[in-house]
Design an enzyme around this catalytic site. Structure first.
Site, PDB file in Angstrom:
ATOM      1  N   GLU A 132       0.839  -1.212   0.000  1.00 27.38           N
ATOM      2  CA  GLU A 132       0.000   0.000   0.000  1.00 27.38           C
ATOM      3  C   GLU A 132       0.868   1.253   0.000  1.00 27.38           C
ATOM      4  O   GLU A 132       0.547   2.246  -0.644  1.00 27.38           O
ATOM      5  CB  GLU A 132      -0.975   0.003   1.174  1.00 27.38           C
ATOM      6  CG  GLU A 132      -1.884  -1.235   1.289  1.00 27.38           C
ATOM      7  CD  GLU A 132      -2.468  -1.734  -0.020  1.00 27.38           C
ATOM      8  OE1 GLU A 132      -2.752  -0.896  -0.910  1.00 27.38           O
ATOM      9  OE2 GLU A 132      -2.634  -2.960  -0.190  1.00 27.38           O
TER      10      GLU A 132
ATOM     11  N   TYR B 184      -1.419  -8.133 -11.547  1.00 26.21           N
ATOM     12  CA  TYR B 184      -0.486  -8.009 -10.415  1.00 26.21           C
ATOM     13  C   TYR B 184       0.831  -8.742 -10.714  1.00 26.21           C
ATOM     14  O   TYR B 184       1.886  -8.152 -10.806  1.00 26.21           O
ATOM     15  CB  TYR B 184      -1.097  -8.627  -9.139  1.00 26.21           C
ATOM     16  CG  TYR B 184      -2.128  -7.771  -8.457  1.00 26.21           C
ATOM     17  CD1 TYR B 184      -3.385  -7.571  -9.016  1.00 26.21           C
ATOM     18  CD2 TYR B 184      -1.874  -7.170  -7.230  1.00 26.21           C
ATOM     19  CE1 TYR B 184      -4.349  -6.805  -8.378  1.00 26.21           C
ATOM     20  CE2 TYR B 184      -2.831  -6.400  -6.578  1.00 26.21           C
ATOM     21  CZ  TYR B 184      -4.069  -6.224  -7.157  1.00 26.21           C
ATOM     22  OH  TYR B 184      -5.010  -5.466  -6.528  1.00 26.21           O
TER      23      TYR B 184
HETATM   24 ZN   LIG Z   1      -2.309  -2.835  -4.993  1.00 28.87          ZN
END
Ligand SMILES: [Zn+2]
Length: 594
Positions: free
Chosen positions: A291, A376
């Site tokens: 994050e 991702y």
């Molecule tokens: Zn992320």
């Protein structure tokens, strides 16, 4: 194949090419009784062309609009279209001449997809209710009428009214010392994409970690969160050394109740985190690094449309790894890359070939479908490959210039390619060429030259696993020094079919059914359910009622169905459903048909 305009955001109705909302002032009251936010938003608009725009088109979902007016208080005519399942309702407002401000009085629905309302019983403290948002990808529109597109960056001020004694926090400047008197003001002076709009209200205490970092959470959880996340300040310093100055002032986190549907959400100045990261041994803190890394890749440089999500998630997943390496060492970083690659290989098995690209062609789908292992992990393997080809020093130079070049901008995949053609492919023409670059970005599968990541310590896990499969005595597994990562690897690489005796042996030796680590429990339950090891089912039942993180609950319900426990899945879901965040209930409804 249908041709799409890749510069267009197919998930927003907004006419940003004619008129742009650049800033807004929000004034909302929180009602836990009515489960709604009500008040107004004042949108500052900028016309984009000489011929002034006649209409302002906004995104909304389930909002009740009371009145719309301009800065002179003149009522403006408007129309709310019928709702589209994915996009919500288009709101068309007729502008008068050169209006600069549009004020919308409205309230949200108790079913707003971006907001979850918890009763006191659903919190740790059991005393006060709790509200929190999840706006990504397109749910900001369910609590604020706006141009809900990552391309439409906004600054904002907010005044939020709450019940006395509760604390409100937002993805903005938060004052930890503010009096809890029912009125909170916020300012976000840097323009952010709208999916980063965030709010939470509850019995929230605060404690600092370092000079720029701290945690908000319910009082009973505060100390555990602070010690779990004590390395955060160090992570900020390391991230700055890799990517340049941190541009958002403070980096605070809020640890939410277990129904928070994600691992983390990179809301600027206040990252939202799942409590399933609090493992007691810092073993799951790479989500904090993730994050944090988004503060550069995602929040400074953003995807322009959900097709381009890989630019956020691929670079961020790569960076997470660099931060983890710097703070926890190379071995831990290697473990994580191997696990990421394992997740990707799993997804290769079920994803149609044409979807095995880093770009997510979700133009005609729910943008939630863009969040897969390709955006991702395949994308991060691409970034790792770039690093390997260029060498770390040159690659780091490229990265920092890339982030600086596109700071506070939203870019498409094509913008990235154009930039790479002017920089990477010129400066490092001996290391990477255009064909190779485009193969990574548009190709399916993995490029032929790709070298899978390895980890010596995970190789040892496989050796022990094979010995156990032959000898059948789990006590002989050399697992005393295993971290969560080793256990995840051990469990996810087990053969599809195991005997009851084998499962019993593992469970007796390591108490896996009762594991307090959310990741280990999940990996074990997957194996146990698949093999009808029924001793684990009561624990699966309570896990699904306790935790609402999509990464765990979606596959577990699927596993229950696949293993023939559809009735049990229904029984659990019937009770658990009201505790899940509205943004994932739709997806779960498709898995468990009540
Ligand atoms: Zn992320």
């Amino acid at each position: 194949m249908k041709q799409f305009d890749f510069t267009r955001d197919y998930h927003s109705y907004a006419n940003t090419h004619e008129v742009k909302v650049t800033h807004f002032d929000l004034a909302l009251a929180i009602s836990f009784e009515q489960k709604h936010l009500s008040g107004h938003v004042n949108l500052a608009i900028e016309h984009q062309t000489e011929n002034l725009a006649k209409q302002l088109i906004l995104d909304t979902r389930d909002l009740t609009i009371d009145r719309i007016e301009n800065s002179q208080g003149q009522a403006l005519a408007y129309q709310v279209d019928d709702a589209d399942n994915v996009l919500g309702s288009r709101l068309v407002i007729d502008l008068i001449a050169d209006d600069m401000w549009v004020k919308i009085n409205y309230k949200t629905s108790p079913q707003a997809e971006g907001l979850q309302w918890l009763t006191p019983a659903q919190t740790s403290g059991k005393k006060l209710p709790y509200l929190f948002s999840q706006s990504q990808p397109i749910n900001a529109r369910s609590w604020i009428p706006l141009q809900d597109s990552p391309k439409a960056r906004v600054t904002f001020n907010a005044k939020i009214m709450s019940p006395h004694g509760m604390r409100v926090v937002m993805s903005a400047e938060n004052d930890a010392d503010v009096e809890l008197n029912g009125v909170f003001t916020f300012r976000m002076a840097e323009p952010i994409p709208t999916h980063l709009m965030a709010i939470a209200c509850g019995d929230l205490a605060f404690k600092t970690i370092g000079k720029r970092t701290g945690v908000y959470t319910e009082p009973s959880m505060l100390d555990a969160c602070i010690s779990e996340f004590e390395d955060t300040e160090k992570m900020v310093e390391i991230a700055e050394s890799l990517l340049g100055p941190y541009r958002w002032g403070r980096y605070d986190m809020i640890v939410l109740p277990p129904s928070f549907p994600f691992g983390g959400m990179e809301n600027p100045r206040l990252a939202f985190m799942t409590p399933t990261l609090i493992a007691g041994d810092k073993s799951l803190v790479s989500t904090v690094a993730h994050e944090l890394a988004h503060s550069w890749t995602g929040n400074l440089v953003s995807n322009a449309t959900w097709r381009d999500l890989w630019l956020n998630e691929g670079f961020t997943t790569y960076f997470t790894n660099r931060i983890v390496e710097a703070v926890y060492g190379r071995e831990m970083a290697e473990l994580e890359v191997v696990l990421e690659y394992g997740r990707l290989l799993e997804e290769f098995k079920t994803m149609p070939v044409e979807k095995q690209t880093v770009t997510a062609n979700v133009q005609e789908e729910d943008p939630n479908n863009a969040f897969d292992r390709f955006t991702y992990d395949k994308a991060s393997m691409f970034v790792h490959d770039l690093e390997r080809r260029l060498g770390r020093t040159d690659f780091d130079k490229f990265l920092i210039t890339y982030v600086q070049h596109f700071s506070f901008k939203a870019i498409t995949t094509e913008d990235f390619i154009a930039y790479a053609k002017e920089t990477l492919l010129v400066d490092h023409s001996d290391k990477i060429n255009e064909t190779e670059l485009l193969e990574w970005i548009h190709g399916v599968g993995m490029p032929s030259w790709f070298v899978p990541p390895t980890s010596k310590s995970l190789d040892k896990v496989i050796t022990s696993q094979q010995q156990w499969l032959v000898n059948g005595n789990a006590n002989e597994l050399e697992a005393s020094s295993w971290s969560v990562h080793h256990w995840q690897y051990f469990l996810t690489t087990l053969p599809e079919l195991l005997t009851q005796a084998q499962l019993q042996d593992l469970d007796d030796s390591f108490n896996l059914t009762l594991s307090k680590n959310a990741e280990i429990a999940f990996a074990w339950f997957t194996v146990a359910v698949r093999n009808n090891y029924e001793a684990a089912l009561p624990a699966v039942d309570s896990y699904l009622k306790e935790i609402g993180r999509g990464k765990f609950v979606r596959p577990l319900y699927k596993s229950l169905n696949d293993a023939g426990y559809t009735d049990l899945a229904k029984e659990i879901y019937q009770i658990a459903r009201s505790g899940y965040h509205p943004s994932i209930v739709g997806m779960l409804d498709n898995i468990v048909k009540l």
